[in-house]
Design a protein around this motif. Structure first.
Motif, PDB file in Angstrom:
ATOM      1  N   PHE A   1      -3.230  10.836   2.100  1.00 18.83           N
ATOM      2  CA  PHE A   1      -2.781  11.662   2.322  1.00 18.83           C
ATOM      3  C   PHE A   1      -3.063  13.521   1.648  1.00 18.83           C
ATOM      4  O   PHE A   1      -3.908  13.389   0.947  1.00 18.83           O
ATOM      5  CB  PHE A   1      -1.160  12.718   0.958  1.00 18.83           C
ATOM      6  CG  PHE A   1      -0.703  10.550   0.488  1.00 18.83           C
ATOM      7  CD1 PHE A   1      -0.406  10.423   2.155  1.00 18.83           C
ATOM      8  CD2 PHE A   1      -0.182   9.794  -0.198  1.00 18.83           C
ATOM      9  CE1 PHE A   1       0.620   8.964   2.080  1.00 18.83           C
ATOM     10  CE2 PHE A   1      -0.121   8.990  -0.115  1.00 18.83           C
ATOM     11  CZ  PHE A   1       0.539   8.428   1.253  1.00 18.83           C
TER      12      PHE A   1
ATOM     13  N   MET B   1      -1.776  -1.261  -6.485  1.00 15.34           N
ATOM     14  CA  MET B   1      -0.753  -1.056  -5.926  1.00 15.34           C
ATOM     15  C   MET B   1      -0.773  -2.623  -6.662  1.00 15.34           C
ATOM     16  O   MET B   1       0.029  -2.989  -6.919  1.00 15.34           O
ATOM     17  CB  MET B   1       0.056  -0.788  -5.339  1.00 15.34           C
ATOM     18  CG  MET B   1       0.450   0.321  -4.675  1.00 15.34           C
ATOM     19  SD  MET B   1       1.843   0.855  -5.490  1.00 15.34           S
ATOM     20  CE  MET B   1       3.137   0.027  -5.746  1.00 15.34           C
TER      21      MET B   1
ATOM     22  N   THR C   1       4.589   6.713  -8.274  1.00 11.86           N
ATOM     23  CA  THR C   1       5.922   6.780  -7.429  1.00 11.86           C
ATOM     24  C   THR C   1       7.224   5.401  -7.134  1.00 11.86           C
ATOM     25  O   THR C   1       8.474   5.764  -7.791  1.00 11.86           O
ATOM     26  CB  THR C   1       5.355   7.041  -6.358  1.00 11.86           C
ATOM     27  OG1 THR C   1       5.220   8.728  -6.392  1.00 11.86           O
ATOM     28  CG2 THR C   1       7.113   8.084  -5.300  1.00 11.86           C
ATOM     29  N   VAL C   2       5.936   4.491  -6.850  1.00  8.26           N
ATOM     30  CA  VAL C   2       6.587   3.763  -6.877  1.00  8.26           C
ATOM     31  C   VAL C   2       7.126   2.511  -7.821  1.00  8.26           C
ATOM     32  O   VAL C   2       8.388   2.039  -8.282  1.00  8.26           O
ATOM     33  CB  VAL C   2       5.787   2.548  -5.905  1.00  8.26           C
ATOM     34  CG1 VAL C   2       6.711   1.248  -5.592  1.00  8.26           C
ATOM     35  CG2 VAL C   2       6.049   3.681  -4.524  1.00  8.26           C
TER      36      VAL C   2
ATOM     37  N   ARG D   1       6.525  -4.431   0.704  1.00  8.90           N
ATOM     38  CA  ARG D   1       4.849  -3.673   1.243  1.00  8.90           C
ATOM     39  C   ARG D   1       4.397  -3.535   0.057  1.00  8.90           C
ATOM     40  O   ARG D   1       3.483  -3.363   0.014  1.00  8.90           O
ATOM     41  CB  ARG D   1       5.169  -2.487   1.011  1.00  8.90           C
ATOM     42  CG  ARG D   1       5.974  -2.963   2.923  1.00  8.90           C
ATOM     43  CD  ARG D   1       6.468  -1.672   3.214  1.00  8.90           C
ATOM     44  NE  ARG D   1       6.790  -1.429   4.752  1.00  8.90           N
ATOM     45  CZ  ARG D   1       7.837  -0.969   5.429  1.00  8.90           C
ATOM     46  NH1 ARG D   1       8.690   0.318   4.676  1.00  8.90           N
ATOM     47  NH2 ARG D   1       8.786  -1.142   6.874  1.00  8.90           N
ATOM     48  N   GLN D   2       4.649  -3.573  -1.450  1.00  6.67           N
ATOM     49  CA  GLN D   2       4.299  -3.341  -2.696  1.00  6.67           C
ATOM     50  C   GLN D   2       3.035  -4.236  -3.160  1.00  6.67           C
ATOM     51  O   GLN D   2       2.212  -4.518  -3.235  1.00  6.67           O
ATOM     52  CB  GLN D   2       4.985  -3.080  -3.889  1.00  6.67           C
ATOM     53  CG  GLN D   2       6.314  -1.786  -4.001  1.00  6.67           C
ATOM     54  CD  GLN D   2       6.752  -2.017  -5.376  1.00  6.67           C
ATOM     55  OE1 GLN D   2       6.419  -2.769  -6.300  1.00  6.67           O
ATOM     56  NE2 GLN D   2       8.336  -2.035  -5.268  1.00  6.67           N
TER      57      GLN D   2
ATOM     58  N   MET E   1      -2.695  -1.669   2.666  1.00  2.00           N
ATOM     59  CA  MET E   1      -2.843  -1.716   4.614  1.00  2.00           C
ATOM     60  C   MET E   1      -4.235  -1.025   4.361  1.00  2.00           C
ATOM     61  O   MET E   1      -3.884  -0.033   4.190  1.00  2.00           O
ATOM     62  CB  MET E   1      -1.446  -1.621   5.254  1.00  2.00           C
ATOM     63  CG  MET E   1      -1.225  -1.406   6.501  1.00  2.00           C
ATOM     64  SD  MET E   1      -0.869  -2.425   7.480  1.00  2.00           S
ATOM     65  CE  MET E   1      -1.367  -2.320   8.727  1.00  2.00           C
TER      66      MET E   1
ATOM     67  N   GLU F   1      -0.790   7.709  -6.195  1.00  2.00           N
ATOM     68  CA  GLU F   1       0.425   8.191  -6.390  1.00  2.00           C
ATOM     69  C   GLU F   1       1.574   7.257  -5.792  1.00  2.00           C
ATOM     70  O   GLU F   1       2.816   6.875  -6.481  1.00  2.00           O
ATOM     71  CB  GLU F   1       0.628   8.466  -4.688  1.00  2.00           C
ATOM     72  CG  GLU F   1       1.552   9.330  -4.000  1.00  2.00           C
ATOM     73  CD  GLU F   1       2.649  10.093  -4.850  1.00  2.00           C
ATOM     74  OE1 GLU F   1       2.464  10.867  -5.622  1.00  2.00           O
ATOM     75  OE2 GLU F   1       4.029   9.616  -4.728  1.00  2.00           O
ATOM     76  N   GLY F   2       0.935   6.419  -5.514  1.00  2.12           N
ATOM     77  CA  GLY F   2       1.920   4.276  -5.468  1.00  2.12           C
ATOM     78  C   GLY F   2       1.821   3.892  -6.693  1.00  2.12           C
ATOM     79  O   GLY F   2       3.406   4.248  -7.191  1.00  2.12           O
TER      80      GLY F   2
ATOM     81  N   MET G   1      -3.202  15.749  -1.631  1.00  6.40           N
ATOM     82  CA  MET G   1      -3.495  15.007  -2.739  1.00  6.40           C
ATOM     83  C   MET G   1      -5.336  15.151  -2.902  1.00  6.40           C
ATOM     84  O   MET G   1      -5.581  14.847  -2.017  1.00  6.40           O
ATOM     85  CB  MET G   1      -2.761  13.868  -3.030  1.00  6.40           C
ATOM     86  CG  MET G   1      -0.729  13.710  -2.518  1.00  6.40           C
ATOM     87  SD  MET G   1      -0.399  12.586  -2.857  1.00  6.40           S
ATOM     88  CE  MET G   1       1.239  12.825  -2.746  1.00  6.40           C
TER      89      MET G   1
ATOM     90  N   LYS H   1       6.235   3.587 -10.852  1.00  7.51           N
ATOM     91  CA  LYS H   1       6.686   4.200 -11.728  1.00  7.51           C
ATOM     92  C   LYS H   1       6.090   4.238 -13.596  1.00  7.51           C
ATOM     93  O   LYS H   1       6.464   4.131 -14.432  1.00  7.51           O
ATOM     94  CB  LYS H   1       8.522   3.848 -13.083  1.00  7.51           C
ATOM     95  CG  LYS H   1       8.817   3.762 -11.443  1.00  7.51           C
ATOM     96  CD  LYS H   1       9.658   5.272 -10.837  1.00  7.51           C
ATOM     97  CE  LYS H   1      11.111   4.830  -9.966  1.00  7.51           C
ATOM     98  NZ  LYS H   1      10.593   6.531  -9.116  1.00  7.51           N
TER      99      LYS H   1
ATOM    100  N   ARG I   1      -6.219   3.781  -3.105  1.00  7.43           N
ATOM    101  CA  ARG I   1      -5.702   3.452  -2.939  1.00  7.43           C
ATOM    102  C   ARG I   1      -4.021   2.266  -3.174  1.00  7.43           C
ATOM    103  O   ARG I   1      -3.353   2.086  -3.740  1.00  7.43           O
ATOM    104  CB  ARG I   1      -4.460   4.734  -1.507  1.00  7.43           C
ATOM    105  CG  ARG I   1      -3.269   4.679  -1.978  1.00  7.43           C
ATOM    106  CD  ARG I   1      -2.941   6.134  -0.799  1.00  7.43           C
ATOM    107  NE  ARG I   1      -3.455   5.361   0.855  1.00  7.43           N
ATOM    108  CZ  ARG I   1      -3.231   5.934   1.644  1.00  7.43           C
ATOM    109  NH1 ARG I   1      -2.633   7.533   1.555  1.00  7.43           N
ATOM    110  NH2 ARG I   1      -3.391   5.843   2.853  1.00  7.43           N
ATOM    111  N   SER I   2      -4.979   1.423  -2.073  1.00  4.62           N
ATOM    112  CA  SER I   2      -3.978  -0.120  -1.783  1.00  4.62           C
ATOM    113  C   SER I   2      -3.720  -0.867  -2.477  1.00  4.62           C
ATOM    114  O   SER I   2      -3.548  -1.543  -3.168  1.00  4.62           O
ATOM    115  CB  SER I   2      -4.895  -0.487  -0.874  1.00  4.62           C
ATOM    116  OG  SER I   2      -4.371   0.056   1.015  1.00  4.62           O
TER     117      SER I   2
ATOM    118  N   CYS J   1      10.801  -2.499   0.528  1.00  5.80           N
ATOM    119  CA  CYS J   1       9.381  -1.943   0.136  1.00  5.80           C
ATOM    120  C   CYS J   1       8.934  -2.991  -1.191  1.00  5.80           C
ATOM    121  O   CYS J   1       7.565  -2.954  -1.527  1.00  5.80           O
ATOM    122  CB  CYS J   1      10.728  -1.274  -0.599  1.00  5.80           C
ATOM    123  SG  CYS J   1      11.193   0.440   0.085  1.00  5.80           S
TER     124      CYS J   1
END
Ligand SMILES: Nc1ncnc2c1ncn2[C@@H]1O[C@H](COP(=O)(O)OP(=O)(O)O)[C@@H](O)[C@H]1O
Ligand SMILES: [Mg+2]
Lengths: 245, 217
Positions: free
Chosen positions: A94, A158, A109-110, A81-82, A86, A105-106, A97, A112, A154-155, A78
């Protein structure tokens, strides 16, 4: 930044990657071309552990992937991948949403990150890819080009060090290709490290530092775009390029 | 007393039984959904031993008639020192059995979500659990509504079986009234109509929810 050494991968009997080696430096833009089924997607997917390699090793962002890496603590994967964005051929937004929710979302959720902070940043990113006015639309309400730009945002949310693109414009109507490529060109100019599978030769000529030609699971050619398009060293490359034009 | 007057006079008793029927069905769908979600996640997990437990569960609870399960829970278990009230035996039996069917519904729902969704979630750095919770499972809600609505109606009708373990549901309350008044035609016809009303209300409600959950295009 990325170092792939002697990676092989099979699906059952089918050898999809055959002793592939590749290095990508920070800030480089590498374009991968090659016929369908030659293993381009699989190579990208191995880079962020969506597929496991059978042999060889990949070092990416300072982390190492080896055969059986999926059994390594999944928290490491994980983490890895952060740092790697990709972008998929079919966008894979999604659908439940909104565009903005997809983007935040990333981070929420990931990573925080507090919601307000994520929203501010998310809006900036949507602005950057030119779809800020669609922030509250659902993917089903957007054109393909808009969806793909949201997917890129979205990518980016992160804050990855590397972006992987798997035929990001192949599912788009021709008139929508340009807007997505423009976003990608911008990213390249900003110094993002990018590995892009695409058959958009204009893009490759303009922004690629190197172009790789893959066939039957091997990298047959790895040259500057000027060279590969004007004077490819391999007959297979020449054949492929001729068919493309 | 003519038929209408008779039905009117016993209606409060029947309605009380109907409330019990609805209550049991609602509890069964709630607990059954919790069980079903866990079993479904086990069945699609990468770990084979979890798949096997999930498979065993559905094999067991779908393979034995609910009537037999209820009788066993209420009349069989006391012999080994486990005594359940009729109410808890009814809730337990209905939930365990409902859970097995609901597990299959949820599993099919999850597997109908395109694989790219999981990959996109994972490539953001989500764990498998986060991806399930935030991305995959929420997308199944609308798709799950029709089969879950069916399952609820099935459970609602299956509740009638609990009359054999002395629960006073809709059917049982009619049976008891019949022992007193001996007017089976009016009583059982009313029961049938009340069931029809319940299932119809529910079908309409599911249709409405389905529309509400449809994403804009
Ligand atoms: N999950 C999989 N299982 C079995 N075969 C696969 C899988 N993914 C890809 N392949 C096969 O591997 C080969 C290479 O696929 P891919 O990497 O997608 O090629 P490309 O992206 O260059 O078109 C193809 O023949 C494809 O059918
Ligand atoms: Mg591909």
């Amino acid at each position: 930044m990325i170092s792939v050494s002697q990676v092989s991968k099979s699906f059952g009997q089918l050898k999809v990657l055959d002793d592939v080696s590749l290095d990508v430096q920070t800030g480089e833009v590498v374009v991968i071309i090659g016929p369908s089924g030659s293993g381009k997607s699989t190579l990208l997917r191995c880079l962020n552990c969506l597929e496991q390699v059978d042999k060889g090793a990949i070092s990416i962002n300072g982390q190492t992937i080896k055969p059986g890496s999926n059994q390594v603590k999944s928290r490491d994967i994980c983490q890895l991948r952060q740092g790697i964005g990709m972008v998929f051929q079919r966008f894979n937004l999604f659908p439940h949403m909104t565009a903005l929710e997809n983007v935040i979302e990333g981070p929420i959720t990931v990573k925080k990150i507090p919601k307000q902070e994520a929203v501010d940043k998310g809006m900036q990113l949507l602005e950057k890819v030119g779809v800020a006015d669609k922030a509250d639309s659902y993917p089903g309400q957007l054109s393909g080009g808009q969806q793909q730009r949201v997917a890129i945002a979205r990518s980016l949310a992160m804050e990855p060090k590397i972006m992987l693109f798997d035929e990001p414009t192949s599912a788009l109507d021709p008139e929508l290709v340009g807007e997505v490529l423009a976003v990608m060109k911008n990213l390249a100019k900003e110094g993002m490290t990018m590995v892009v599978v695409t058959h958009e030769m204009g893009f490759a000529k303009e922004v690629a530092d190197r172009v790789l030609f893959m066939d039957e699971g091997r990298i047959l050619e790895d040259s500057k775009p000027g060279k590969i398009f004007s004077n490819p060293s391999q007959p297979r490359t020449r054949e492929f390029l001729k068919k493309l034009l | 007393m003519n038929s209408v007057e008779f039905i009117w006079s016993v209606l409060p008793v029947l309605l009380k039984g109907m409330v019990m029927t609805v209550q049991l069905a609602v509890l069964a769908i709630i607990f059954g959904t919790m069980i079903g979600l866990v079993i479904a996640l086990m069945k699609i997990d990468q770990r084979p031993w979890l798949n096997r437990i999930g498979g065993l569960y559905t094999w067991f609870f779908r393979g034995i008639p609910l009537l037999v399960q209820l009788i066993f829970l209420y009349y069989g278990l006391p012999a080994v020192g486990i005594v359940l009230t009729p109410y808890s035996a009814a809730v337990l039996g209905l939930s365990l059995c409902g859970g097995a069917y609901i597990a299959e519904i949820i599993r099919a729902g999850i597997q109908s979500i395109e694989k790219g969704q999981m990959e996109a979630a994972l490539s953001l750095g989500m764990t498998y659990g986060q991806a399930m919770r935030r991305v995959i499972v929420p997308q199944t809600y609308r798709r799950l509504l029709p089969p879950m609505g069916n399952e609820f109606i099935t459970l609602l009708k299956d509740v009638a079986l609990v009359s054999v373990i002395t629960m006073v549901d809709l059917l049982r309350s009619a049976q008891l009234l019949n022992q007193t008044y001996f007017r089976p035609f009016e009583l059982y016809a009313t029961v049938a109509i009340l069931y029809l009303i319940l299932t119809s209300i529910f079908t309409v409600a599911v249709g409405y929810l389905e529309k509400k959950l449809t994403l804009p295009e």
